[in-house]
Design a protein around this motif. Structure first.
Motif, PDB file in Angstrom:
ATOM      1  N   SER A  58       0.831  -1.208   0.000  1.00 33.84           N
ATOM      2  CA  SER A  58       0.000   0.000   0.000  1.00 33.84           C
ATOM      3  C   SER A  58       0.865   1.258   0.000  1.00 33.84           C
ATOM      4  CB  SER A  58      -0.926   0.023   1.216  1.00 33.84           C
ATOM      5  OG  SER A  58      -1.589   1.272   1.288  1.00 33.84           O
ATOM      6  N   HIS A  59       0.868   1.951  -1.123  1.00 37.14           N
ATOM      7  CA  HIS A  59       1.622   3.198  -1.218  1.00 37.14           C
ATOM      8  C   HIS A  59       1.065   4.256  -0.268  1.00 37.14           C
ATOM      9  CE1 HIS A  59      -1.732   3.764  -4.024  1.00 37.14           C
ATOM     10  NE2 HIS A  59      -1.553   5.073  -3.898  1.00 37.14           N
ATOM     11  N   CYS A  85       6.940   4.730  -1.262  1.00 33.32           N
ATOM     12  CA  CYS A  85       5.637   5.106  -1.806  1.00 33.32           C
ATOM     13  C   CYS A  85       5.752   5.310  -3.313  1.00 33.32           C
ATOM     14  CB  CYS A  85       5.154   6.388  -1.119  1.00 33.32           C
ATOM     15  SG  CYS A  85       3.639   7.064  -1.807  1.00 33.32           S
ATOM     16  N   ALA A  89       3.960   3.394  -6.369  1.00 28.60           N
ATOM     17  CA  ALA A  89       3.000   4.159  -7.190  1.00 28.60           C
ATOM     18  C   ALA A  89       3.716   5.367  -7.799  1.00 28.60           C
ATOM     19  CB  ALA A  89       1.812   4.592  -6.350  1.00 28.60           C
ATOM     20  N   TRP A  92       1.732   8.621  -8.621  1.00 28.57           N
ATOM     21  CA  TRP A  92       0.900   9.230  -7.589  1.00 28.57           C
ATOM     22  C   TRP A  92       1.625  10.468  -7.068  1.00 28.57           C
ATOM     23  CZ3 TRP A  92       0.368   8.521  -1.841  1.00 28.57           C
ATOM     24  CH2 TRP A  92      -0.888   8.940  -1.379  1.00 28.57           C
TER      25      TRP A  92
END
Length: 164
Positions: A58-59, A85, A89, A92
């Motif tokens: 989970s980023h 992170c 991703a 993102w």
């Protein structure tokens, strides 16, 4: 359990349905978010760490822990989480924003600029990143003026800079 109204025609009846319990990661994330909002950043880090252990892909969790580390002024740890992170991703924008904030905390202005500029390629309208970028650029231009102002007058003239 929650209750759902089943009502095609009166009288209505209520049926109990089991709702899925939140995952361990989601539960820890919620606790971390609550701790963060309450200013308990050590607790937030602990909860986000628990969440990451339950969901290491989970980023968002790495981003959240990066923010908590930054609030604790643990900028190297914040940077490591921002980097993870981004690894998870890359497009993102918030991950790049977290990286920029960590670099600001480390006083690495050039890398902070690079991070914010990269984030803006993914989210061009981000007011947060635009403001951070302008702030750093002003800081750098002000620092350059200060360095020149502290030079002896003879050196200022050789740089083509006159005193104000």
């Amino acid at each position: 359990f929650f209750f759902r109204e089943v009502c095609k025609t009166p009288p209505c009846v209520y049926m109990a349905e089991a709702s899925a319990p939140p995952s361990a990661a989601e539960e820890a994330k919620q606790s971390g978010t609550a701790a963060f909002k309450a200013g308990r950043f050590d607790d937030a880090v602990a909860h986000f760490t628990t969440a990451i252990e339950a969901d290491p892909q989970s980023h968002v969790l790495f981003s959240n822990r990066s923010a908590a580390y930054a609030k604790l002024e643990q900028y190297k740890a914040s940077l490591l989480d921002a980097n993870q992170c981004i690894k998870l991703a890359p497009t993102w924008a918030k991950g790049h924003s977290r990286r920029g904030a960590a670099y600001v905390g480390l006083r690495n202005w050039r890398q902070a600029i690079v991070a914010y500029e990269e984030g803006l390629t993914h989210e061009p309208d981000s007011a947060v990143m635009k403001e951070a970028l302008v702030s750093i650029q002003l800081k750098l231009s002000g620092a350059a003026r200060e360095r020149v102002a502290t030079l002896p007058l003879s050196r200022r003239a050789s740089r083509g800079t006159s005193p104000h």
